[in-house]
Scaffold this active site. Structure first.
Site, PDB file in Angstrom:
ATOM      1  N   LEU A 160      11.398   1.172   6.843  1.00 19.79           N
ATOM      2  CA  LEU A 160      10.748   1.642   5.631  1.00 19.79           C
ATOM      3  C   LEU A 160      11.527   2.818   5.053  1.00 19.79           C
ATOM      4  O   LEU A 160      11.968   3.698   5.795  1.00 19.79           O
ATOM      5  CB  LEU A 160       9.311   2.084   5.939  1.00 19.79           C
ATOM      6  CG  LEU A 160       8.490   2.522   4.727  1.00 19.79           C
ATOM      7  CD1 LEU A 160       8.202   1.336   3.819  1.00 19.79           C
ATOM      8  CD2 LEU A 160       7.193   3.171   5.170  1.00 19.79           C
TER       9      LEU A 160
ATOM     10  N   TYR B  64       0.835  -1.196   0.000  1.00 24.70           N
ATOM     11  CA  TYR B  64       0.000   0.000   0.000  1.00 24.70           C
ATOM     12  C   TYR B  64       0.869   1.245   0.000  1.00 24.70           C
ATOM     13  O   TYR B  64       2.077   1.190   0.253  1.00 24.70           O
ATOM     14  CB  TYR B  64      -0.957   0.001   1.192  1.00 24.70           C
ATOM     15  CG  TYR B  64      -0.335   0.409   2.517  1.00 24.70           C
ATOM     16  CD1 TYR B  64      -0.560   1.671   3.058  1.00 24.70           C
ATOM     17  CD2 TYR B  64       0.470  -0.477   3.222  1.00 24.70           C
ATOM     18  CE1 TYR B  64      -0.004   2.036   4.270  1.00 24.70           C
ATOM     19  CE2 TYR B  64       1.026  -0.128   4.431  1.00 24.70           C
ATOM     20  CZ  TYR B  64       0.802   1.133   4.963  1.00 24.70           C
ATOM     21  OH  TYR B  64       1.370   1.494   6.158  1.00 24.70           O
TER      22      TYR B  64
ATOM     23  N   LYS C 266       6.567  -1.999   1.753  1.00 25.50           N
ATOM     24  CA  LYS C 266       5.413  -1.406   2.435  1.00 25.50           C
ATOM     25  C   LYS C 266       4.199  -2.329   2.264  1.00 25.50           C
ATOM     26  O   LYS C 266       3.294  -2.070   1.476  1.00 25.50           O
ATOM     27  CB  LYS C 266       5.132  -0.004   1.897  1.00 25.50           C
ATOM     28  CG  LYS C 266       4.228   0.832   2.820  1.00 25.50           C
ATOM     29  CD  LYS C 266       4.169   2.271   2.336  1.00 25.50           C
ATOM     30  CE  LYS C 266       3.227   3.102   3.188  1.00 25.50           C
ATOM     31  NZ  LYS C 266       3.753   3.351   4.543  1.00 25.50           N
TER      32      LYS C 266
ATOM     33  N   GLU D 165      12.345   2.102  14.035  1.00 29.88           N
ATOM     34  CA  GLU D 165      11.453   3.171  13.584  1.00 29.88           C
ATOM     35  C   GLU D 165      10.212   3.188  14.462  1.00 29.88           C
ATOM     36  O   GLU D 165      10.059   2.353  15.363  1.00 29.88           O
ATOM     37  CB  GLU D 165      11.066   2.961  12.118  1.00 29.88           C
ATOM     38  CG  GLU D 165      10.433   1.618  11.836  1.00 29.88           C
ATOM     39  CD  GLU D 165      10.321   1.308  10.344  1.00 29.88           C
ATOM     40  OE1 GLU D 165      10.431   2.235   9.527  1.00 29.88           O
ATOM     41  OE2 GLU D 165      10.115   0.125  10.008  1.00 29.88           O
TER      42      GLU D 165
END
Length: 287
Positions: free
Chosen positions: A207, A33, A151, A183
């Site tokens: 990411l 996504y 992702k 993260e």
């Protein structure tokens, strides 16, 4: 009035859009996504999101369902049909619905990808209360799979992390692996020490944030010092400032980590300046 969404070539009222129970996004989290921000009816960093979408799809042996130009037109049409001024557009691509459940990938020649896009209206997205007061975060163990640079739609643990933060009276969680921060649950993490902006280097561990790339570029253009390396929670707690970046929160200060207040407990000057620069540049470059 129901939102208009996009599903496999059609614009439909959200109440009329449906996906097969055999879709691999539902059964296997087999999909990716993207989220693109909309400010003033225009798309922020669209080209970056489109390129990352293609990268994620390629990593899972899927092809882009259409050209970048066609994807841009769908985004713009959804903005128009939903009168979207400020908000977000979510795009999800799955491997499709082969008609039954199987671990083996279906033949793409006979099972087309499922492509879904929908909008979320967020009035005054760039003027959020969280950005003014700053965020409180907790640390949690990072137990996700090893390809966080893709992702994917498998977001259960980030969702659990946000619930852990909520239960602790915090806003979000920073994930820690081998003693180092990877993260946030849905954002990249940074600290500021002695004028240096420090954030983990790109790898499979995090990411590759589109907002991250833009913010670091703007920081260097503003002659701020950037250091890409990992850091510990203890180092973060001793930092002058901390902040996160994402497509939905832009640049947002972190004022507390595991109960330890940073600085004066308010958003610091570096985070505030970067947010200002990012918003100004993003509005100027939006399409």
């Amino acid at each position: 009035m129901a939102r208009t969404v996009y599903l496999n070539g059609e614009y439909l009222p959200e109440t009329e859009a449906s996906v097969s129970i055999f879709d691999r996004g539902f059964l296997m989290a087999d999909g990716v996504y993207e989220v693109t921000s909309v400010l003033g009816g225009r798309l922020v960093d669209f080209a970056g999101h489109a390129k990352r979408l293609e990268r994620s799809l390629n990593a899972l042996d899927m092809k882009m369902p259409m050209t970048e130009e066609a994807l841009l037109e769908i985004h713009r049409e959804l903005v128009r049909r939903n009168d979207l001024e400020d908000g977000l557009i979510y795009l999800q691509v799955t491997r499709g619905a082969p008609g039954d459940r199987d671990f083996i990938f279906p033949d793409p020649a006979t099972t087309p990808l499922t492509v879904v896009l929908f909008t979320q209206s967020k009035p005054n997205l760039a003027d959020s209360p969280e950005a003014k007061r700053g965020l409180k975060v907790i640390s949690i163990e990072d137990i996700r799979w090893g390809r966080r640079d893709i992702k994917t739609v498998q977001l259960l643990y980030p969702s659990m992390g946000k619930m852990m933060a909520k239960a602790a009276g915090a806003d979000d969680a920073w994930m820690v692996e081998d003693g180092k921060v990877t993260e946030g649950t849905s954002n990249n993490a940074y600290i500021v020490k002695d004028g240096r902006i420090i954030t983990r280097e790109l790898s499979h561990d995090i990411l590759h944030g589109i907002t991250r790339a833009a913010v670091l570029r703007f920081a260097e253009e503003a002659q701020m010092k950037v250091e890409e390396r990992s850091f510990t929670i203890e180092e973060a707690q001793a930092a002058d400032e901390a902040f996160i970046t994402s497509a939905s929160s832009f640049v947002t200060a972190v004022i507390q980590i595991d109960g330890v207040t940073l600085g004066e407990g308010v958003p610091g000057p570096v985070a505030q300046r970067l947010r200002q620069i990012y918003l100004e540049e993003s509005r100027a470059r939006a399409v």
